[in-house]
Design a protein around this motif. Structure first.
Motif, PDB file in Angstrom:
ATOM      1  N   SER A 153      47.563  -0.551  -9.496  1.00 50.87           N
ATOM      2  CA  SER A 153      47.386  -1.971  -9.830  1.00 50.87           C
ATOM      3  C   SER A 153      46.466  -2.707  -8.867  1.00 50.87           C
ATOM      4  N   ASN A 183      40.546   0.821 -10.218  1.00 51.72           N
ATOM      5  CA  ASN A 183      41.338   0.441 -11.383  1.00 51.72           C
ATOM      6  C   ASN A 183      41.158  -1.032 -11.740  1.00 51.72           C
ATOM      7  N   ASN A 192      39.987  -2.248 -15.362  1.00 49.53           N
ATOM      8  CA  ASN A 192      40.711  -3.268 -16.120  1.00 49.53           C
ATOM      9  C   ASN A 192      39.781  -4.369 -16.605  1.00 49.53           C
ATOM     10  N   GLU A 236      42.389   0.952 -19.455  1.00 50.82           N
ATOM     11  CA  GLU A 236      43.693   0.992 -18.787  1.00 50.82           C
ATOM     12  C   GLU A 236      43.580   1.675 -17.423  1.00 50.82           C
ATOM     13  N   SER A 237      44.475   1.289 -16.524  1.00 48.85           N
ATOM     14  CA  SER A 237      44.498   1.879 -15.182  1.00 48.85           C
ATOM     15  C   SER A 237      44.778   3.376 -15.254  1.00 48.85           C
TER      16      SER A 237
END
Length: 308
Positions: free
Chosen positions: A143, A148, A152, A157-158
């Motif tokens: 996150s 990532n 995003n 998607e990560s």
């Protein structure tokens, strides 16, 4: 006999300084390499902190109790599997990388750009795996990782680089290649300087381009070096460094990140099972020696020099 004795005396009189210089490394190996080997017998004995290795009682099953326990231990079997898998991937992906880099650097015609590229490629070697693991966390965290976050923003998607076992293995291997490729290429670049320039001139006269020169002149010139380093890498197929898997591991990928070195640390140093982990270490060393001898014999069978 007297003639041979006189020759020996003359030889020692002439070269005694060289043998004197050998005293320090010989003492070092005796004190720090061979004397500690007496503790190998802990693998066959019941360890006691108050007794010397010679006084400890023998383990059960004719001394092989801890070897049997090791192979009955589920964690050791997983660690053995992971060690072989990661080392094989390192060999398949990581071994050719410095060869390719050395070939590419050898083809560069701009000397200044070549020096800058070499320096940039060497630098990761001097970073510890603790620093590299911190960098990996900042880049690949699910996150908060920079990569990532960028994905995003692009609507992707990560990717769980550090949390999913298959992605973790790929990240582990690629980080290893990045860290070592520049440093390992030094050996090949040094070997390239030994190739006779007249071979390239002859190839040019025959109409060979740069790729054909690389294939028919450069690579055959590197072959002895490649064979020696390949044999040495095969000799470490069951060996495993500690800092790299330990720094990059986490609980979510423990089933693929636990290798023999981390197993020994967890069960031997933290778990105080010294006999068990000595048995594991001895097994590891014996298998590595077998692979080393086998690879060397195979190389000689195919006409290469080998390492002895």
């Amino acid at each position: 006999m007297s003639g041979n004795t006189q020759k020996l005396k003359n030889y020692l009189k002439r070269y005694w300084t060289l043998y004197l210089l050998l005293v320090v490394p010989i003492v070092y190996f005796l004190v720090f390499r061979y004397v500690p080997m007496t503790y190998i017998q802990i693998a066959f004995k019941k360890y006691s902190i108050v007794q010397s290795p010679w006084e400890m009682p023998w383990a059960g099953n004719h001394g092989f109790e801890y070897f049997i326990k090791a192979f009955a231990n589920r964690d050791f079997i997983f660690a053995l599997r992971n060690t072989i898998l990661l080392n094989l991937l390192d060999l398949v992906i990581g071994f050719p990388a410095p060869i390719i880099l050395a070939l590419l650097l050898n083809e560069l015609t701009f000397a200044k750009f070549k020096r800058v590229t070499q320096t940039v490629a060497y630098m990761p070697h001097f970073l510890s795996w603790i620093i590299i693991s911190g960098m990996a966390l900042q880049l690949f965290a699910p996150s908060t990782g920079l990569l990532n976050i960028m994905l995003n923003h692009l609507g992707v998607e990560s990717i769980p680089f550090l949390n999913d076992p298959k992605y973790w293995v790929a990240t582990y291997i690629l980080l290893g290649v990045w860290q070592s490729v520049g440093w390992n290429s030094i050996i090949y670049l040094a070997a390239l300087t030994g190739i006779n320039p007249e071979l390239y001139e002859a190839a040019s006269i025959d109409g060979a381009g740069r790729f054909k020169k690389m294939w028919y002149v450069t690579l055959p010139g590197l072959r002895p070096t490649i064979i020696v380093l390949l044999i040495m890498n095969l000799g470490r197929i069951l060996g495993s460094e500690f800092d790299r898997p330990y720094a990059l591991r986490n609980a979510l990928v423990d089933n693929v990140s636990n290798v023999i070195s981390t197993f020994v640390y967890t069960n031997g140093i933290r778990g105080l099972q010294f006999s068990l982990t000595t048995a594991v270490g001895l097994f590891q060393s014996v298998v590595c020696v077998i692979f080393l001898i086998g690879a060397n014999s195979l190389a000689k069978k195919f006409g290469e020099r080998g390492i002895w």
